[in-house]
Design a protein around this motif. Structure first.
Motif, PDB file in Angstrom:
ATOM      1  N   TRP A 126      -1.895  34.841 -30.959  1.00  0.00           N
ATOM      2  CA  TRP A 126      -2.111  36.364 -31.084  1.00  0.00           C
ATOM      3  C   TRP A 126      -0.845  37.156 -31.878  1.00  0.00           C
ATOM      4  O   TRP A 126       0.108  37.110 -31.114  1.00  0.00           O
ATOM      5  CB  TRP A 126      -2.467  37.120 -30.126  1.00  0.00           C
ATOM      6  CG  TRP A 126      -2.593  38.423 -30.179  1.00  0.00           C
ATOM      7  CD1 TRP A 126      -1.799  39.486 -29.689  1.00  0.00           C
ATOM      8  CD2 TRP A 126      -3.916  39.446 -30.771  1.00  0.00           C
ATOM      9  NE1 TRP A 126      -2.355  40.771 -29.914  1.00  0.00           N
ATOM     10  CE2 TRP A 126      -3.608  40.641 -30.672  1.00  0.00           C
ATOM     11  CE3 TRP A 126      -4.838  38.840 -31.304  1.00  0.00           C
ATOM     12  CZ2 TRP A 126      -4.430  41.458 -31.096  1.00  0.00           C
ATOM     13  CZ3 TRP A 126      -5.928  40.024 -31.799  1.00  0.00           C
ATOM     14  CH2 TRP A 126      -5.576  41.262 -31.550  1.00  0.00           C
ATOM     15  N   ASP A 130     -14.854  38.756 -30.637  1.00  0.00           N
ATOM     16  CA  ASP A 130     -13.967  38.285 -31.795  1.00  0.00           C
ATOM     17  C   ASP A 130     -13.823  38.812 -33.129  1.00  0.00           C
ATOM     18  O   ASP A 130     -12.788  38.539 -33.791  1.00  0.00           O
ATOM     19  CB  ASP A 130     -14.514  36.844 -31.674  1.00  0.00           C
ATOM     20  CG  ASP A 130     -13.829  36.025 -30.392  1.00  0.00           C
ATOM     21  OD1 ASP A 130     -13.160  36.163 -29.796  1.00  0.00           O
ATOM     22  OD2 ASP A 130     -14.873  34.821 -30.187  1.00  0.00           O
ATOM     23  N   ARG A 179      -6.657  33.782 -27.529  1.00  0.00           N
ATOM     24  CA  ARG A 179      -5.976  33.958 -28.629  1.00  0.00           C
ATOM     25  C   ARG A 179      -4.418  33.345 -28.579  1.00  0.00           C
ATOM     26  O   ARG A 179      -3.492  34.308 -28.334  1.00  0.00           O
ATOM     27  CB  ARG A 179      -6.014  35.140 -29.380  1.00  0.00           C
ATOM     28  CG  ARG A 179      -7.401  35.765 -29.895  1.00  0.00           C
ATOM     29  CD  ARG A 179      -8.000  34.994 -31.062  1.00  0.00           C
ATOM     30  NE  ARG A 179      -9.277  35.391 -31.477  1.00  0.00           N
ATOM     31  CZ  ARG A 179      -9.447  36.067 -32.670  1.00  0.00           C
ATOM     32  NH1 ARG A 179      -8.700  36.395 -33.319  1.00  0.00           N
ATOM     33  NH2 ARG A 179     -10.793  36.414 -32.748  1.00  0.00           N
ATOM     34  N   ASP A 203     -10.501  39.598 -34.998  1.00  0.00           N
ATOM     35  CA  ASP A 203     -10.199  38.960 -36.293  1.00  0.00           C
ATOM     36  C   ASP A 203      -9.861  40.291 -37.138  1.00  0.00           C
ATOM     37  O   ASP A 203      -9.134  39.972 -38.029  1.00  0.00           O
ATOM     38  CB  ASP A 203     -11.413  38.397 -36.754  1.00  0.00           C
ATOM     39  CG  ASP A 203     -11.849  37.081 -36.069  1.00  0.00           C
ATOM     40  OD1 ASP A 203     -10.912  36.472 -35.539  1.00  0.00           O
ATOM     41  OD2 ASP A 203     -12.979  36.507 -36.143  1.00  0.00           O
TER      42      ASP A 203
END
Length: 847
Positions: free
Chosen positions: A652, A617, A649, A621
């Motif tokens: 996304w 993650d 996500r 990010d």
């Protein structure tokens, strides 16, 4: 001291294991414990230890074993409270032990007590006591000695005692109204004991009381077929009468009213069905409720098994129990760490032999590769601790996936793995042919399988594994997507503005092939995320940096970008930590972004980040943060991922003006034919075989490559003119991994759909799985969203939405996972459902 026979032989002194010496000494103790507090003749002991070919020195060896046992059982040479006494008593030996210290004696006491409660009609007490007795078992009686070839008649008798206790326990629990709770346990036990009529009768009764009359009758037919085919016998009178009672819905089969009331009060509902399990899905997906009693807990799966045998006695020097235990704990810790790091499960150990599995509870496409990689890591880490032998085997197994606890597997695969382990030299890893063929990153001995199996030498570093073998596949039907990428690259160059592209597609659909075709006169840096986890998920970033400059010359490279000074030092310090993921230092992402900006400022830059669905993650990010804060430089970032990225996500890159998403669909029918035509080097195939190949490939270029490789094998000449093709292991692995990404209960609905047929509806699936039609409809909707099913329209008679499998292979793989007996029972329920509407429609037309 406490003595354990119900499992591996074990002696505990103050909860610490006592070393028992070699095999003959352990076998002598085991046999004496089976006859505890009784005189065992020397001749009988000799026959037990050497079942054939008794050596001339056997009596002397037995005396030495007895002497060694006396030293073990009487610490410091004198008897203490709770210790056993091994006495010489004509015509042999007498082992005197406290009955409460021997688990076999305790088991016998509890089963007698439970049988008494059962005879008195005290069902709850009987069930409680018998469950306590059965909890004493840790595995087959004297499992470690059985592994050495020992097969005493006493062991068969004790196994029968256990089966009898289980049957008594089931009888008590049926009387208590716990029919739902024991069905899974009964089905699992009957798989290994198909001729036990009492067990089969109990399963029939439990199914009937759950409202599953058809399943109960199917269980009778399976039992009868097994008895007739295997033993030439018809079922006994009691089982035949039970079948007749089920057909007649005889009241004698129902629970007494008093028990029904107690049972309903206990579960807090007005009908005997258990509360459903609620599956909470992400916001974009419907909430599905699935009946807990129909969730599949037994599956046929392709797994890789690892067995590690450590020579603890040699490692512990003089064999002091504390030293041996310390070595054992260290070995266990290393095995657990390496197996879990690569996604496997340690399912237990028998003494110093450890068993681990890859592919349970969820399949990965590279389970065999992971298994060998883990085995080599264990070998290397234990090189200075203990001598080890390791076996790895890959194949089909019947896997049990409990709601809580460790998965287990059965089948000849375990025996094969044990044999490979025994063949391995000390400090070596030996694997089967299937494992070798599936392990793409492993180096093997060049002398071949001289004595059975293959010896693994080493494996490539995780970052070095080639994940782009399919890149040589001809470029077919991706021209439109390629034009989009080329246009975006040209726009980045001319406008000097960063852009971010995500290429989504299922495994093998051609994401890597597309981005490789892009080519570019610009600088291209590539990074790939892996599922191994060796780099804490930061591997893609390290790949990108090393593509620009080796970490040894990184300082000079930074100076060439930004000159000598504080900025160069800061960038070097931040990026250098990527070369040592074990250091625990977190990358400085603002510096990493600055590095990309400086490289792009010097020359237009393309960054390819592959398989980002495996990235952690923090990296994801960073990628989204990079899109928001990158300076105006000519930078094109292309990320490839599978659709499961959107499950992690959902938003996304959603709504960002400098972001584009390209979804790769399967190739068309003609595109698949063209691809296969370019891959198959030999002559014309029959039109029937071509059609079968195209259908199996389903528009997936990776599948086309694997099928073409399989068809090129001379061993496939026998099916050249047929219409049935085996499933390549790599294709099966991809599909199974996709299936295992589903919630367990939703996967059970897909298994029911696979039994129904090519077209499925909520009503048919609900009837097949014994679940509510509304719940089935919600699950099918979710499966459509996950692209396992495709909507085909509505049924003209019932008005229900009908679905078809998006790929025939998906249906085949799902159906193959069901055990034969369960698949047959579901098929019968589906057939009953299909027959009933036909009768109703006929009646309506007649009216």
């Amino acid at each position: 001291m406490r003595f354990h026979l119900l499992g591996s032989l074990e002696v505990l002194d103050d909860d610490l294991p006592v070393p028992l010496g070699g095999v003959k000494q352990r076998a002598a103790l085991g046999f004496l414990l089976l006859h505890a507090n009784r005189v065992v003749a020397t001749s009988k002991l000799l026959q037990a230890l050497w079942q054939q070919d008794v050596p001339p020195t056997a009596r002397k060896m037995l005396q030495n074993a007895v002497s060694g046992l006396r030293g073990v059982l009487t610490p410091h040479g004198s008897a203490t409270e709770g210790s056993a006494l091994l006495l010489t008593h004509a015509p042999g030996y007498l082992l005197r032990v406290d009955q409460n210290s021997l688990d076999l004696s305790r088991f016998q006491q509890l089963t007698e007590q439970g049988r008494g409660e059962l005879s008195a009609g005290n069902w709850p007490a009987a069930a409680r006591v018998l469950r306590k007795a059965l909890s004493l078992w840790r595995g087959p009686v004297l499992a470690d000695l059985v592994e050495t070839g020992i097969n005493w008649p006493e062991l068969t008798a004790i196994k029968d005692w256990r089966l009898s206790a289980q049957e008594n326990c089931f009888e008590a629990e049926l009387a208590c109204g716990r029919h739902y709770e024991i069905i899974g346990e009964l089905e699992s036990l009957i798989e290994v004991e198909p001729y036990r009529e009492r067990l089969n009768g109990q399963l029939m009764l439990a199914l009937y009381r759950c409202g599953r009359q058809v399943d109960a009758l199917s269980a009778y037919r399976r039992t009868r077929a097994a008895l007739v085919e295997g033993l030439g016998l018809e079922p006994g009178r009691e089982l035949q009468e039970l079948e007749r009672a089920i057909l007649d819905h005889a009241p004698v089969l129902d629970l007494p009213p008093s028990v029904q009331r107690r049972h309903l009060l206990a579960v807090g509902q007005t009908s005997p069905a258990p509360a459903p399990v609620v599956i909470t899905s992400p916001p974009a997906e419907p909430v599905v409720t699935v009946d807990a009693r129909d969730v599949t807990t037994v599956e046929r799966k392709l797994v890789s098994v690892v067995m590690v045998s450590a020579q603890l006695g040699l490692a512990a020097g003089d064999g002091d129990p504390e030293d041996v235990d310390a070595v054992h704990q260290e070995v266990a810790s290393v095995v657990a760490a390496e197996i879990s790091r690569l996604g496997g499960v340690v399912s237990g150990n028998v003494g110093s032999v450890f068993l681990a599995m890859f592919g349970v509870p969820k399949t990965a496409e590279d389970d065999a590769d992971r298994a060998v990689r883990a085995a080599l890591a264990v070998r290397d880490r234990l090189a200075s601790v203990a001598d080890v032998q390791i076996g790895v085997a890959t194949g089909d197994s019947l896997v049990r996936l409990p709601a809580a606890g460790t998965p287990t597997a059965t089948g000849v695969l375990l025996d094969q793995c044990r044999q490979l382990m025994a063949l391995a030299p000390l400090g070596a890893v030996r694997a089967c042919d299937s494992t070798r063929e599936a392990s793409v990153s492993v180096t093997w001995e060049t002398d071949g399988a001289l004595s059975g199996g293959w010896q693994a030498v080493s494996c490539m570093p995780p970052r070095g594994v080639d994940r782009r073998a399919q890149a040589a596949v001809p470029f077919v039907e991706r021209e439109r997507e390629l034009l989009v990428l080329q246009g975006l690259l040209e726009e980045v160059r001319t406008r000097r503005r960063p852009h971010f592209v995500t290429v989504l597609g299922e495994a093998g659909v051609g994401k890597t092939r597309l981005v490789n075709e892009l080519g570019s006169s610009s600088l291209v840096l590539r990074g790939t995320a892996t599922a191994f986890g060796d780099d804490r998920g930061f591997g893609p970033l390290a790949d990108v940096v090393s593509g620009f400059s080796s970490f040894e010359t990184l300082r000079a490279a930074m100076a060439s970008l930004v000159g000598v000074g504080e900025l160069a030092d800061r960038l070097h310090a931040s990026l250098a930590c990527l070369a040592e993921p074990s250091s625990g230092v977190q990358p400085d992402f603002p510096s990493w972004r600055r590095f990309l900006e400086e490289v792009a400022e010097a020359s237009p830059l393309v960054v390819l980040l592959e398989d980002v669905h495996w990235a952690n993650d923090v990296v994801l990010d960073f990628m989204e943060e990079l899109s928001e804060h990158a300076s105006s430089v000519p930078l094109l970032v292309i990320a490839t991922a599978r659709p499961e990225l959107l499950q992690r996500r959902p938003s996304w890159f959603g709504g960002k003006r400098n972001a584009t998403t390209i979804s790769l669909e399967p190739l068309s029918h003609n595109g698949t034919r063209n691809l296969l035509d370019s891959l198959l080097p030999f002559g014309e195939l029959s039109s029937e075989l071509w059609q079968t190949l195209v259908s199996c490939v389903g528009g997936n270029p990776l599948f086309a490559t694997e099928y073409a490789r399989m068809m090129a094998d001379p061993r496939m000449s026998c099916v050249q003119n047929g219409s049935s093709l085996p499933l390549p292991p790599s294709v099966r692995g991809v599909l199974t991994a996709q299936l295992d990404s589903l919630p367990f209960e939703v996967k059970a609905v897909l298994q029911d759909a696979a039994v129904v047929g090519d077209l499925v509806s909520p009503g048919a699936v609900a009837a097949t799985g014994g679940r509510d039609a509304l719940e089935a409809a919600k699950a099918l909707e979710l499966l459509e969203q996950r692209d396992f099913l495709r909507r085909q329209g509505r049924n003209s008679e019932t008005g229900e939405i009908e679905y078809g499998f998006r790929h025939q292979l998906v249906r085949d793989v799902v159906a193959e996972q069901l055990p034969r007996a369960l698949r047959a029972a579901k098929h019968e329920r589906a057939q009953v459902w299909f027959d009933e509407p036909a009768l109703d429609l006929t009646d309506r037309r007649a009216g």
